[in-house]
Design a protein around this motif. Structure first.
Motif, mmCIF file in Angstrom:
data_model
loop_
_atom_site.group_PDB
_atom_site.id
_atom_site.type_symbol
_atom_site.label_atom_id
_atom_site.label_comp_id
_atom_site.label_asym_id
_atom_site.label_seq_id
_atom_site.Cartn_x
_atom_site.Cartn_y
_atom_site.Cartn_z
ATOM 1 N N VAL A 271 14.553 102.286 39.190
ATOM 2 C CA VAL A 271 14.189 102.181 37.775
ATOM 3 C C VAL A 271 15.390 101.636 37.008
ATOM 4 O O VAL A 271 16.519 102.089 37.217
ATOM 5 N N GLN A 272 15.141 100.651 36.158
ATOM 6 C CA GLN A 272 16.181 100.108 35.291
ATOM 7 C C GLN A 272 15.736 100.241 33.844
ATOM 8 O O GLN A 272 14.564 100.012 33.517
ATOM 9 N N ILE A 273 16.667 100.609 32.977
ATOM 10 C CA ILE A 273 16.384 100.769 31.547
ATOM 11 C C ILE A 273 17.386 99.946 30.750
ATOM 12 O O ILE A 273 18.593 100.028 30.998
ATOM 13 N N PHE A 274 16.898 99.148 29.798
ATOM 14 C CA PHE A 274 17.733 98.462 28.815
ATOM 15 C C PHE A 274 17.523 99.152 27.473
ATOM 16 O O PHE A 274 16.392 99.318 27.034
ATOM 17 N N HIS A 275 18.616 99.540 26.828
ATOM 18 C CA HIS A 275 18.557 100.143 25.499
ATOM 19 C C HIS A 275 18.873 99.060 24.473
ATOM 20 O O HIS A 275 20.001 98.548 24.419
ATOM 21 N N VAL A 276 17.892 98.690 23.663
ATOM 22 C CA VAL A 276 18.055 97.645 22.653
ATOM 23 C C VAL A 276 18.053 98.306 21.281
ATOM 24 O O VAL A 276 17.099 99.011 20.924
ATOM 25 N N ARG A 277 19.124 98.099 20.532
ATOM 26 C CA ARG A 277 19.235 98.627 19.180
ATOM 27 C C ARG A 277 19.659 97.502 18.246
ATOM 28 O O ARG A 277 20.632 96.799 18.517
ATOM 29 N N GLY A 278 18.912 97.347 17.168
ATOM 30 C CA GLY A 278 19.212 96.266 16.239
ATOM 31 C C GLY A 278 19.068 94.892 16.870
ATOM 32 O O GLY A 278 19.748 93.939 16.481
ATOM 33 N N GLY A 279 18.186 94.755 17.847
ATOM 34 C CA GLY A 279 17.985 93.477 18.511
ATOM 35 C C GLY A 279 19.004 93.156 19.577
ATOM 36 O O GLY A 279 18.905 92.116 20.225
ATOM 37 N N ARG A 280 19.988 94.041 19.805
ATOM 38 C CA ARG A 280 21.048 93.786 20.777
ATOM 39 C C ARG A 280 20.976 94.817 21.906
ATOM 40 O O ARG A 280 20.635 95.970 21.676
ATOM 41 N N VAL A 281 21.322 94.375 23.106
ATOM 42 C CA VAL A 281 21.373 95.287 24.250
ATOM 43 C C VAL A 281 22.618 96.153 24.108
ATOM 44 O O VAL A 281 23.745 95.684 24.269
#
Length: 694
Positions: A271-281
């Motif tokens: 499992v891989q998760i990308f956390h995107v906040r404000g349009g940025r990783v």
């Protein structure tokens, strides 16, 4: 192997309500936890013909000896209770996600008077604000280095901070303007906390307003002919923009979302998760799991969401769960999961599969990362399920065991020239270390280099405890539900559960000694194996297999045999036995060194007249070691809280009149174990076994 029909509930006894169920083995341990929107059809599916079950499900139901369930009102409650029980009981047949590495995070310790910015790993602490996780620690340090120009929050450790306050001089960062130097009073605690909160706001993505404010101040300074101030503000703006550029813009609409992708085969999943906040990783992380239960992609996604957000609480200030959670497959059913996530966030959460546009493209990138992580994991020998299964099967065949040794316990004896004799017990289940069940023993009553006698005592104590538990609870009676005792819960992951006097938890739940191993391994050859077998025979234990692993030629000795079993050097079974033996050796050496250090330290100060336990500890804590304590002057001793001048003079006179002890030497290797007994020896490395005194 149990017959599922022997514990199948009576027809009509299972309710049709939502609920959570537990399967227990013959020793009362919870081995599987599941939930269902209707308990009757779900549980009935486990008791069909074994030929029609998935192989892992068939293994689970034949290992189990009983099943029980708890009815709840809604599916959301079932989801919450299932997560709580999985965390509490750690069932071996449930999906368990393991981080493929330890991810660093940027942490701001808002729970301290002067908040500190630092890199942290591991479990989250209350009152600490976290950002990330990041792929590399150096990425955090580069970002922090740029931001400290604008937000000069302290980054030093508590020791450095206290030292600077004592001498009245800040560290280098205070001189070059990258720390506001609260240690010497250049800034008040309130102003320093405001700086830390501004730092947190910027890291949380609220960058636009702050940059606009700095630009306005720069223009006003230029208009007032304050060019130096304007230039400093210009450089601050540049530093902030460079820090922002380190996180690539992936979504143009400034979206807050977590994207989760799964790559799987028949045995494992990544499992891989990308956390995107404000349009940025802002962060990335990954997990690996063995598919020990029959679960599809939707089930893996549900388990991953529980793992990812199960610890979210009010301290996360709503940042744990974003507005959008994008997944490759929706849990079945999806509505209870949405409701659960919304309850954690305190607002509606959009759980969906991206269909088009930038979000679908980014999901494809996350999916490629998951596939690469699974391929990389397959190359790791120790964590491969197929390799572990082959190792256990090779051990079963070589030792002619009746069944595969799913639980292996290994014992080792450690001492230094016959003093401070201790023993360790390590536990491996399904080929993996189970550190929460490690135990260590202090052997008293005799001294000397008698590993055979020590091994007999330790095996006797361990299995005597096992028989006491069996007699007290009846022949494998099911214990009450809940964690087995507070000591075991506290020891989870710390390897620190110490063998005491054999007492049990207040609520009567059995300790871990209640569970026997399928294979008992001792560190040693024929003499140690014979001593362990004699201990088992004296207690009437005849259903536990026994072997010993000798260090010199890595021979496997069986009780009553004149010749050892020699496994090929390339054997996965031999590799597993070596790992178990080396782990027991490491654990025993660490305990023995700690005891020796405490004994030598206490012996040096015990005879000082008028010095009690509290002041001894205060002196050692203040100076850090006996070597530094001996070198301290009377005035320096007086600086320790609770130490008056007369006591300081007595301590200085007592320590100066003594000659440091001669170095202790390992007689087997000639290595100096501890120089003068001033400071504890370094911890044993986990990768290379340490030669102890024979």
């Amino acid at each position: 192997m149990a017959d599922p029909s022997t514990y199948r509930p009576a027809p009509g006894a299972i309710p049709t309500s939502p609920g959570v169920y537990k399967f227990r083995d013959a020793h009362g341990r919870v081995i599987y936890v599941g939930k269902a929107k209707s308990l009757r059809p779900r549980l009935s599916s486990y008791f069909q013909d074994l030929a029609g079950l998935h192989p892992r499900t068939a293994t689970m139901v034949t290992t189990a000896a009983s099943v029980e369930w708890t009815v709840v009102a809604t599916e959301v409650e079932a989801l919450q209770l299932e997560y709580s029980w999985i965390k509490e009981f750690d069932p071996r047949f449930n999906v368990k996600y393991r981080d493929d590495k330890s991810y660093p995070e940027l942490a701001v310790t808002l729970n301290e008077e002067f908040p500190r910015v630092q890199v942290m790993r591991g479990a989250h602490r209350k009152g600490v604000r976290y950002f990330g996780p990041y792929g590399h620690a150096w990425a955090i340090r580069e970002t922090v280095d740029l931001l400290l120009r604008v937000f000069p929050v302290r980054t030093c450790s508590n020791g450095v901070f206290k030292r600077a306050a004592q001498v009245g001089r800040p560290c280098l960062l205070g001189y070059i303007g990258k720390c506001a130097a609260p240690c010497v009073g250049r800034i008040t605690p309130e102003d320093h906390r405001a700086l830390a909160e501004d730092f947190c706001d910027f890291m949380a993505g609220r960058t636009g307003n702050y940059l606009r404010r700095l630009e306005t101040e720069m223009q006003e300074a230029a208009a007032d002919l304050e060019y130096e101030k304007a230039a400093r503000l210009r450089d601050d703006i540049g530093a902030l923009k460079r820090a922002m550029e380190k996180n690539a813009i992936v979504l143009a609409d400034a979206t807050d979302a977590d994207l989760l992708a799964v790559a799987e085969d028949e045995l494992e999943a990544a499992v891989q998760i990308f956390h995107v906040r404000g349009g940025r990783v802002r962060g990335q992380r990954g997990w690996i799991t063995d598919k020990v239960e029959d679960v599809d992609t939707a089930g893996l996604v549900e388990h991953a969401l529980q793992q990812l957000y199960g610890g979210a609480n009010a301290d996360d200030r709503g940042e744990g769960v974003p507005r959008e959670v994008l997944v490759p497959a929706l849990p079945d059913p999806a509505e209870p999961v949405r409701e659960w996530l919304g309850g954690l966030r305190g607002a509606q959460v959009d759980l969906r599969i991206p269909q088009r546009g930038d979000k679908k493209d980014l999901m494809a990138t996350v999916q490629r990362n998951a596939q690469q992580a699974l391929a990389l994991h397959k190359t790791k020998r120790a964590s491969d399920l197929t390799t572990r299964s082959r190792a256990l099967q090779e051990i079963t065949d070589a030792l002619e065991l009746d069944s595969v040794p799913l639980r292996i316990e290994c014992f080792d004896i450690s001492h230094l020239q016959g003093e401070d004799v201790v023993a360790s017990m390590v536990v491996f289940e399904d080929g993996l270390a189970r550190k929460s069940e490690y135990r260590r023993f202090e052997i008293k009553g005799f001294e000397g280099q008698d590993d055979v006698r020590s091994m007999h005592e330790v095996i006797s104590r361990r299995f005597r405890r096992y028989l006491q538990e069996r007699e007290r609870t009846g022949e494998w009676a099911v214990p009450e539900e809940g964690p087995e005792d507070a000591a075991d819960a506290a020891a989870e992951g710390t390897e620190a559960a110490v063998d005491g006097t054999g007492t049990r938890a207040e609520d009567g739940r059995p300790r871990r000694f209640a569970y026997p191993p399928q294979l008992l391994v001792v560190d040693g050859g024929q003499p140690q194996v014979a001593a362990a077998q004699r201990a088992l025979d004296e207690l009437g234990i005849d259903d536990v297999a026994l072997c010993g692993l000798a260090k010199r030629l890595e021979e496997v000795w069986l009780p009553g045999e004149d010749d050892p079993v020699v496994l090929p050097r390339s054997s996965e079974g031999l590799y597993l036995l070596q790992r178990v033996r080396d782990e027991a050796h490491r654990f025993a050496i660490g305990y023995q060194r700690g005891k020796r250090s405490k004994r030598l330290t206490a012996g040096e100060l015990d005879s000082v007249p008028g010095l009690g336990e509290t002041r001894r500890q205060a002196l050692l804590k203040h100076f850090g070691s006996l070597k530094k304590l001996r070198a301290a002057t009377v005035d320096e001793l007086c600086a320790v809280p609770g130490i008056g001048r007369r006591t300081a003079e007595t301590v200085a006179a007592a320590l100066s009149s003594r000659t440091p002890a001669a170095p202790a030497v390992n007689t087997a290797t000639g290595e100096i174990i501890e120089d003068g007994a001033d400071e504890p020896a370094p911890a044993a490395p986990e990768t290379a076994p340490i030669q102890e005194t024979p």
